[in-house]
Design an enzyme around this catalytic site. Sequence first.
Site, PDB file in Angstrom:
ATOM      1  N   LYS A 291       0.847  -1.197   0.000  1.00  0.00           N
ATOM      2  CA  LYS A 291       0.000   0.000   0.000  1.00  0.00           C
ATOM      3  C   LYS A 291       0.882   1.246   0.000  1.00  0.00           C
ATOM      4  O   LYS A 291       2.086   1.180   0.225  1.00  0.00           O
ATOM      5  CB  LYS A 291      -0.924  -0.010   1.218  1.00  0.00           C
ATOM      6  CG  LYS A 291      -0.208  -0.013   2.561  1.00  0.00           C
ATOM      7  CD  LYS A 291      -1.203  -0.072   3.700  1.00  0.00           C
ATOM      8  CE  LYS A 291      -0.480  -0.060   5.047  1.00  0.00           C
ATOM      9  NZ  LYS A 291      -1.419  -0.040   6.175  1.00  0.00           N
TER      10      LYS A 291
ATOM     11  N   TYR B 274      15.329  31.604   2.944  1.00  0.00           N
ATOM     12  CA  TYR B 274      14.221  32.420   3.433  1.00  0.00           C
ATOM     13  C   TYR B 274      14.381  32.731   4.927  1.00  0.00           C
ATOM     14  O   TYR B 274      14.773  31.877   5.723  1.00  0.00           O
ATOM     15  CB  TYR B 274      12.900  31.687   3.230  1.00  0.00           C
ATOM     16  CG  TYR B 274      12.442  31.581   1.795  1.00  0.00           C
ATOM     17  CD1 TYR B 274      12.128  32.719   1.057  1.00  0.00           C
ATOM     18  CD2 TYR B 274      12.316  30.340   1.189  1.00  0.00           C
ATOM     19  CE1 TYR B 274      11.703  32.618  -0.250  1.00  0.00           C
ATOM     20  CE2 TYR B 274      11.888  30.225  -0.124  1.00  0.00           C
ATOM     21  CZ  TYR B 274      11.586  31.371  -0.848  1.00  0.00           C
ATOM     22  OH  TYR B 274      11.165  31.270  -2.153  1.00  0.00           O
TER      23      TYR B 274
END
Length: 822
Positions: A492, A718
């Site tokens: 999965k 940043y």
Amino acid sequence: MSINSKNLVPVLHAEWVGSQTAVLIDTISIDSRSLQNGAQTLFFALSGTNNDAHLYISELIEKGVQNFVVQYIPDNCLGKANFLIVKNSITALQKFAGYYRDLFHFPIIGLTGSNGKTIVKEWLNFLLSPDYNIIRSPKSYNSQVGVPLSIVAINEKHNLGIFEAGISTVNEMDNLEKIIKPTIGVLTNIGSAHDEGFLNLVQKIDEKLLLFKESEVIIYQKNEIVDSCLSQFLAEYMLNTRILFSWSYTDKQADVFIQKKENITGTNTLEYQYKGETFDLEIPFLDSASVENSITCLLVLLYFKYDFAIIQSRMQLLYPVKMRLEVKNGIHNCSIIDDSYSSDFQSLKIALDFLESQKKNAKKTVILSDIFQSGFSNSELYSKVAQLISDNKINRIIGIGETITSFKDQFSNIITFQNKEDFIKNFENLAFENETILIKGARSFQFEEIVALLEEKTHETILEINLDSISHNLNFFKSKLGANVKIMVMVKAFGYGNGGLEIAKLLEHHKVDYLGVAFADEGISLKNGGIMLPIMVLNPESTSFPSIIQYQLEPEIYSIKGLNAFLKIAQEKNLKNYPIHIKLDTGMHRLGFEENTLDELIATLKGNTTVQIQSILSHMATSDEARHYDFANSQIQLFEKLSSKLMNALNVNPIRHILNTSGISNFPDAQYNMVRLGIGLYGVSNDLSEQKYLENVGTLKSIISQVRTIPAGDSVGYGRRFMAEKETKIATIPIGYADGISRLWGNEVGYVMIKNQKAPIVGSICMDMLMVNVTGIDCKEGDSVIIFGENPTVTQMADALKTIPYEILTSISQRVKRVFFR
């Protein structure tokens, strides 16, 4: 190979059961899945803790195989084939290989060591092939099974062999020595690989030296420990007439004394002193491992009495060895298997088996160069290649080279080109689409250009998935299972972020019993990819039930509402005994029938023939936490109680399963009929003592986009969250949080590896980039960067980020290209 099957009875100490008619054997096989098995194949049914090939003999007989080496004859097979019954089929395979080796009398180079065996083998093949017809181990076939399979590829035209011998513990090398019987022994670098199998370094060297009991010479790097071990080895086996041929950087008593001179050009000049003379040898490598491997090759050439001019001209052409088959996404929904650096008959057989096991598309294409060093005449060789192509049901073959072009009449489905350039000119006319393409070429053909043409174009960050490591981890957990316990493997969440279909293909090749997915669309994708294994959908939504039925998926049912919804659709479609899986809630309190709903469940299912219970399962909440083992045991006890009540009331006997990865290791008495393997397949365990036995599966890699030096006081990224306290060298890497790297891993919490050195991540991680401090690291633009893998591991990252490895793995974006290799 052409061997009378009955002549093998005394060789293998076997009992013959079958017809009195002997058969000529021309192929040995241990893989029931290979399309190359046929009437003249002798199949060795190997039986171990992880698998028993006897279970597939009936299928093989139906496919035409008639001769088997077995430990027992399976039910319903007696009288249908010839059987050589032995005590141990692996030992029999080794005996056969030793017998076959004795049929040939030419020099054999035997390689052992911790590191460098495969590279030295490939380089020696390159260096010696102009003068010899060489048989060598394919890939890294150096194990107790790999060595025999390598040896049986010898034919009458070969006049030099190069074989690897790899061991992981004591009492293994003696078996390999009896098979290889090298006349020339080569000891490569002795490092820390497989240390866990030995008490100490001396024991490890002693075991490896056993390969050289019949060698006329032993080539090695001189040092105090190896010299001491060699002295004892020669005395113990009375081999004092053996030649020791050594090299050293520091000991002038060595036969070849080496000094390194690094050049500005990115090459090394080795000054070596040999027999009183001094020579300068240029090699195209700077890293220490490649330099050591080059020196080992040099000593072999000196032992073979090559003159300096030939040594120099050939060794300066040495190249990085690509030791793996890679699966890549291609253009127009193609899948590419890249084996673009070698072309010999034995490795072609291996590559074709890999193609069959990993094909994403039913249509199979092979792009093949001229084949070298086969030991056969060209006419015989291309006849065999054509038969191999036919046996493997290849839809089209594209031959590139003058020789394969001249033998194109041997093939029924071939297009040929004189050279790579002609192929590239006609590339647009070849219409590659929806096919799996094996690219197999000798290095001189430079097929990497063809790979580049066919490969899907993506950015330079990739997640490499080691399929061999997945196989290893699967077998590790299978070895913990009781007899007849089935295994479901969870694929999965895109195979825990590693790639669903490719891993499912490998698991199907390994004949696991079930695959598990979370949602129907994951299962549908696997079915559309050609997966035939039964697939269980653990979290099916009622809206997906029609699709589940259409694609023959098997739903987990965890509520009365869901059961009634599925029954309604199943009845409308007039289904009979459609497989479903009943989930019981034993304490996880996520999904499942609780004890107070069991009577209603029984009443709904009693007498119902629309569906049938394929399995009953539950999910453990604390199988990995020792402090909660009492709760885990209470879950197992409740599961036993509720599942037994359900089985008795409905008079059914389905599969039962409750254990996940950690449960397999910690609660062996609760394996029932099946277990569910999840994160362990991908190399992660919550148990440190178990972790060392698992292999890393995924390595997230990128490159350096740019390097700059900033002065003290400047900032990076940043928010100016990193301020340089001194002149600092910064590298930018094209991977960010959009690729799945948590922003919490930035600001010097985390690091990447460049040139085997830690480079701390500085400043905030951006959407598509991150920056690292590479002050003190000799690196440049384009150099490789490891984000995670062996170091840091996903477990280390998870610990630092206060999360779990699952989150790290499943966060890697789909835009990151997955490259699968063996």
